[in-house]
Design a protein around this motif. Structure first.
Motif, PDB file in Angstrom:
ATOM      1  N   LEU A  92       0.846  -1.205   0.000  1.00 51.65           N
ATOM      2  CA  LEU A  92       0.000   0.000   0.000  1.00 51.65           C
ATOM      3  C   LEU A  92       0.876   1.249   0.000  1.00 51.65           C
ATOM      4  CD1 LEU A  92      -2.887  -0.940   2.502  1.00 51.65           C
ATOM      5  CD2 LEU A  92      -2.935  -0.986  -0.002  1.00 51.65           C
ATOM      6  N   ALA A  93       1.943   1.209   0.795  1.00 51.09           N
ATOM      7  CA  ALA A  93       2.850   2.366   0.843  1.00 51.09           C
ATOM      8  C   ALA A  93       3.483   2.614  -0.528  1.00 51.09           C
ATOM      9  CB  ALA A  93       3.929   2.138   1.898  1.00 51.09           C
ATOM     10  N   ALA A  94       3.683   1.529  -1.287  1.00 42.06           N
ATOM     11  CA  ALA A  94       4.312   1.668  -2.610  1.00 42.06           C
ATOM     12  C   ALA A  94       3.300   2.055  -3.685  1.00 42.06           C
ATOM     13  CB  ALA A  94       4.994   0.358  -2.987  1.00 42.06           C
ATOM     14  N   GLY A  95       2.015   2.038  -3.328  1.00 41.37           N
ATOM     15  CA  GLY A  95       0.991   2.524  -4.258  1.00 41.37           C
ATOM     16  C   GLY A  95       0.537   1.532  -5.314  1.00 41.37           C
ATOM     17  N   VAL A  96       0.660   0.203  -5.040  1.00 45.04           N
ATOM     18  CA  VAL A  96       0.180  -0.737  -6.062  1.00 45.04           C
ATOM     19  C   VAL A  96      -1.351  -0.702  -6.147  1.00 45.04           C
ATOM     20  CG1 VAL A  96       2.164  -2.305  -5.850  1.00 45.04           C
ATOM     21  CG2 VAL A  96       0.081  -2.780  -4.567  1.00 45.04           C
ATOM     22  N   GLN A  97      -1.874  -1.052  -7.315  1.00 43.34           N
ATOM     23  CA  GLN A  97      -3.327  -0.979  -7.540  1.00 43.34           C
ATOM     24  C   GLN A  97      -4.026  -2.292  -7.239  1.00 43.34           C
ATOM     25  OE1 GLN A  97      -1.559   0.233 -11.105  1.00 43.34           O
ATOM     26  NE2 GLN A  97      -3.202   1.654 -11.590  1.00 43.34           N
ATOM     27  N   ARG A  98      -3.225  -3.353  -7.146  1.00 41.79           N
ATOM     28  CA  ARG A  98      -3.818  -4.675  -6.946  1.00 41.79           C
ATOM     29  C   ARG A  98      -2.793  -5.527  -6.210  1.00 41.79           C
ATOM     30  NH1 ARG A  98      -7.794  -7.896  -8.872  1.00 41.79           N
ATOM     31  NH2 ARG A  98      -7.445  -9.816 -10.017  1.00 41.79           N
ATOM     32  N   VAL A  99      -3.252  -6.327  -5.247  1.00 38.43           N
ATOM     33  CA  VAL A  99      -2.324  -7.247  -4.588  1.00 38.43           C
ATOM     34  C   VAL A  99      -2.787  -8.682  -4.840  1.00 38.43           C
ATOM     35  CG1 VAL A  99      -1.528  -5.679  -2.761  1.00 38.43           C
ATOM     36  CG2 VAL A  99      -3.552  -7.118  -2.370  1.00 38.43           C
ATOM     37  N   ALA A 100      -1.853  -9.604  -4.687  1.00 38.87           N
ATOM     38  CA  ALA A 100      -2.190 -11.018  -4.832  1.00 38.87           C
ATOM     39  C   ALA A 100      -1.724 -11.777  -3.605  1.00 38.87           C
ATOM     40  CB  ALA A 100      -1.540 -11.590  -6.087  1.00 38.87           C
ATOM     41  N   VAL A 101      -2.627 -12.595  -3.070  1.00 39.74           N
ATOM     42  CA  VAL A 101      -2.273 -13.497  -1.985  1.00 39.74           C
ATOM     43  C   VAL A 101      -2.048 -14.877  -2.608  1.00 39.74           C
ATOM     44  CG1 VAL A 101      -3.509 -12.195  -0.208  1.00 39.74           C
ATOM     45  CG2 VAL A 101      -4.737 -13.957  -1.501  1.00 39.74           C
ATOM     46  N   PHE A 102      -1.303 -15.733  -1.925  1.00 43.79           N
ATOM     47  CA  PHE A 102      -1.013 -17.022  -2.563  1.00 43.79           C
ATOM     48  C   PHE A 102      -0.886 -18.130  -1.549  1.00 43.79           C
ATOM     49  CE2 PHE A 102       3.639 -16.571  -1.769  1.00 43.79           C
ATOM     50  CZ  PHE A 102       3.724 -15.184  -1.607  1.00 43.79           C
ATOM     51  N   THR A 103      -1.694 -19.169  -1.770  1.00 47.55           N
ATOM     52  CA  THR A 103      -1.598 -20.374  -0.962  1.00 47.55           C
ATOM     53  C   THR A 103      -1.499 -21.563  -1.915  1.00 47.55           C
ATOM     54  OG1 THR A 103      -2.545 -21.566   0.912  1.00 47.55           O
ATOM     55  CG2 THR A 103      -4.125 -20.684  -0.704  1.00 47.55           C
ATOM     56  N   ALA A 104      -1.716 -22.765  -1.402  1.00 47.57           N
ATOM     57  CA  ALA A 104      -1.521 -23.949  -2.244  1.00 47.57           C
ATOM     58  C   ALA A 104      -2.579 -24.993  -1.941  1.00 47.57           C
ATOM     59  CB  ALA A 104      -0.137 -24.535  -1.993  1.00 47.57           C
ATOM     60  N   ALA A 105      -2.754 -25.904  -2.892  1.00 45.91           N
ATOM     61  CA  ALA A 105      -3.659 -27.032  -2.668  1.00 45.91           C
ATOM     62  C   ALA A 105      -2.927 -28.169  -1.952  1.00 45.91           C
ATOM     63  CB  ALA A 105      -4.223 -27.506  -4.009  1.00 45.91           C
TER      64      ALA A 105
END
Ligand code: HMG
Ligand code: MG
Length: 306
Positions: A92-105
């Protein structure tokens, strides 16, 4: 009258998935030039970096610095991985427009990749998503090892369906069903993605293929036949996951563009310009690009800073 094939959306992950595994350090300025050229090639969704632990992925430790210098381009969305609250704060501090979270099956892969159990990751991501959405930042979810896990082997399709639904429930607007080690074949895609589609609309899914065994393009065709219209790819076929033994690069963006355009699906992306963008990285690392179209266009072109 025959209906026109629909446009396909390409999510470019080269600057993140492509560079996270690169043994030769790539200067921030070169990464920025790479992203600028991807934009110029027509890519509109670009995953630029990761806000993960800098000691674990030193290749992307310059995430904040990179984001600070990215050109504002109308219609272009820059995203970054953010696996926990600390990562989100930095993103957020870097100003990105979209974030991605990542987990696994696969439980083992989740543990090795993010040091969390799958349940723990979903609890963490629920809070990440809540705070991201409140800040006006959208959230993508990745589900790794959806077909084969390097530690646990075959992954049941029902597990992929369940976890996809849970990622959507916590606020992800899209889930990238990922073949982390590039081991899937079209039959696996039909079975697993087919089951997910029995409960989840195609518009909520992307497919993310690595190309270890050369099956990635065939898997894209299987996905298209199922109605999927979003695919991830990496310019030059750069990439791999440092936590997945044997994972090769992503499906190359230029090879995906060729296939899609030839099948009549507009992409808005210029194949030769993608190769020229990846050529910047190849020129820096001294390694030729692996993609078919980079080779077709010739080594000089692939390595030239044009
Ligand atoms: P952890 O060590 O469990 O975190 O890491 P923690 O909460 O216990 O914190 C430990 C220390 O790390 C603390 O520092 C935190 O501040 C710091 P200390 O107090 O000890 O000085 N820390 C952080 N620093 C910076 N940024 C952060 C952050 N979080 C904690 N975000 C974590 C958990 C997930 C962060 C760690 O395991 C990690 O960074 N893993 C890297 C995972 C990764 O990048 N994998 C590759 C990308 S995924 C992929 O390639 C697959 C994909 O392409 C799809 C596919 O193909 O399958 C997406
Ligand atoms: Mg990947």
């Amino acid at each position: 009258m025959a209906s026109q094939p629909e446009p396909v959306r390409i999510v470019e992950v080269g600057p993140r998935d492509g560079l996270q595994n690169e043994p030769v350090p790539v200067p921030t300025a070169t990464k920025r030039a790479f992203v600028e050229r991807l934009v110029a090639a027509g890519l509109r969704e670009i995953e630029v970096t990761s806000f993960v632990h800098p000691k674990l992925v030193p290749q992307l430790a310059d995430a904040a610095e990179l984001c600070a210098g990215l050109p504002a381009a109308p219609g272009v969305r820059y995203s970054a991985l953010a696996p926990n609250e600390k990562g989100l704060e930095r993103a957020l501090a870097a100003g990105v427009q979209r974030v991605a979270v990542f987990t696994a099956a696969s439980e083992t892969f989740a543990q090795r990749n993010i040091n969390m159990s799958i349940d723990e990751s979903l609890r963490t991501f629920a809070e990440v998503a809540r705070r991201a959405l409140a800040a006006g930042v959208s959230v993508r979810g990745y589900l790794s090892t959806c077909f084969v896990c390097p530690f646990e082997g075959h992954i049941a399709a029902a597990r992929v369906l369940d976890l996809t639904q849970r990622l959507l429930d916590i606020g992800c607007d899209e889930v990238a069903i990922s073949d982390t080690i590039g081991a899937a074949a079209p039959r696996d895609v039909a079975e697993t993605v087919g089951l997910v589609l029995s409960r989840v609309p195609a518009a909520k899914l992307a497919l993310h293929f690595h190309d270890t065994y050369g099956t990635a393009l065939a898997n894209v065709v299987a996905g298209l036949q199922l109605g999927i219209r979003t695919f991830d790819a990496s310019a030059g076929g750069l990439g791999g996951c440092p936590f997945a033994p044997g994972a090769a690069g992503n499906l190359a963006t230029e090879d995906l563009v060729y296939l899609l355009e030839r099948m009549g699906h507009p992409t808005g992306v210029r194949l030769d310009a993608v190769v020229a963008a990846a050529g910047l990285i190849s020129q820096h690392t001294g390694r030729p690009l692996a993609s078919r179209n980079a080779r077709r266009l010739g080594g000089d072109h692939a390595c030239a800073a044009v």
